[in-house]
Design a protein around this motif. Sequence first.
Motif, PDB file in Angstrom:
ATOM      1  N   ASP A  64      15.338  10.768  52.856  1.00 11.22           N
ATOM      2  CA  ASP A  64      14.034  11.294  52.561  1.00 11.22           C
ATOM      3  C   ASP A  64      14.440  11.980  51.076  1.00 11.22           C
ATOM      4  N   ARG A  65      14.027  11.346  49.933  1.00 10.79           N
ATOM      5  CA  ARG A  65      14.376  11.899  48.873  1.00 10.79           C
ATOM      6  C   ARG A  65      13.764  13.155  48.255  1.00 10.79           C
ATOM      7  N   ALA A  66      12.380  13.122  48.692  1.00  9.12           N
ATOM      8  CA  ALA A  66      11.662  14.251  48.314  1.00  9.12           C
ATOM      9  C   ALA A  66      12.322  15.389  48.910  1.00  9.12           C
ATOM     10  N   ALA A  67      12.579  15.389  50.500  1.00 10.80           N
ATOM     11  CA  ALA A  67      12.894  16.582  51.148  1.00 10.80           C
ATOM     12  C   ALA A  67      14.482  16.862  50.544  1.00 10.80           C
ATOM     13  N   LEU A  68      15.455  15.802  50.086  1.00 14.43           N
ATOM     14  CA  LEU A  68      16.532  16.205  49.825  1.00 14.43           C
ATOM     15  C   LEU A  68      16.495  17.122  48.374  1.00 14.43           C
TER      16      LEU A  68
END
Length: 352
Positions: A64-68
């Motif tokens: 999950d790029r955005a969450a990371l």
Amino acid sequence: MTNNEFPSIAVYGVSGHTGGYILADLRRRGLTPILVGRNAERLRATAEAAGLPDAELRIAAADDRAALVAAFTGADVVISSLPGYVDIGEEILAAAIEAGAHYVDISGEQLFTRRVFDEYGPRAEKAGVTVVSAVTDSNLPADLLAHLVAQRLPDPIDFVISHRSRSGGDGSRGSAKTVLASLDWFRDGGWHYADGEFRTGPVDPAPMRYPGDAEPTAVAKFAFPAVLTIPRHTAAATVTGVVDGVFRENITGLTPELVASLPEKPSAASDLRFDMVVDATGADGRGLRGVLSGLDSYRDSGLIAVEAAVRLAAGTAKAGALAPAEAFDAEDFLNSLAPHGITWTITNRVGA
């Protein structure tokens, strides 16, 4: 750095065996890390077990790029502690760069390290952050020792690097997962360096006499990431990684079923002491040997990763993807490990 005395360090992958050592060293230094992962309950339990009940928890799955990016925002440095970086490592790296955080990982995979330099180095440079991959008990010492040895020999230099574990391969499930993720690459020996380029294919290494051994050991080519980093800062003619031939045969016979049956941690009876050996031969035929000796491959990888992260947080290294010797003062870094029983020497190589 958010605070000159107390850098903000986020750690992804803290529930693994080496992750526990990373947390223990952060606590020893008086640092309270940001713990990032996909499972809040597991993170909370890990933090409490590590004596860090006040650690901030941020939830983000590895895909999950955005969450990371949100989880890493505000951190000075991200430490990525994973098994099998070729499978799941890139999103953590990409997110750290996007969040403006420096980055360290404990990858042992040439394929991942090559991507770090080729694909993510330009991104890191543009973002003004420093990325140092493969910061482990084998790769960082090999790179730093090679740098120091190269200062003592005339160019060009032939390097042979090797890691010797006294455990005979009795490691953790995470280590086995790393090998399994790149099994064909490890089986074939990976890249070596010759004539100005990285090459695959067989080599015929001479037997190596390891520190403390009376007789030489038959060795086989092995895919150490330091093979990729040493030519960046030395006038290397060749760089070849080798390990005990029996050890390589054993680990490259792994199967998913065997990996699943392994314990999360090495057995308490395992002897995890190790030597990282760098043999170098200068243009004049003179040979030197650099050796770093440690007490526990997993503990020492965690200690080295934290030391690297704290140094990167100071913001003195140039931006981009760097070899350890490009990011740190080699002698000073190695000397900093002495309080943990990690020692190093450089000697004339006679009959090695």
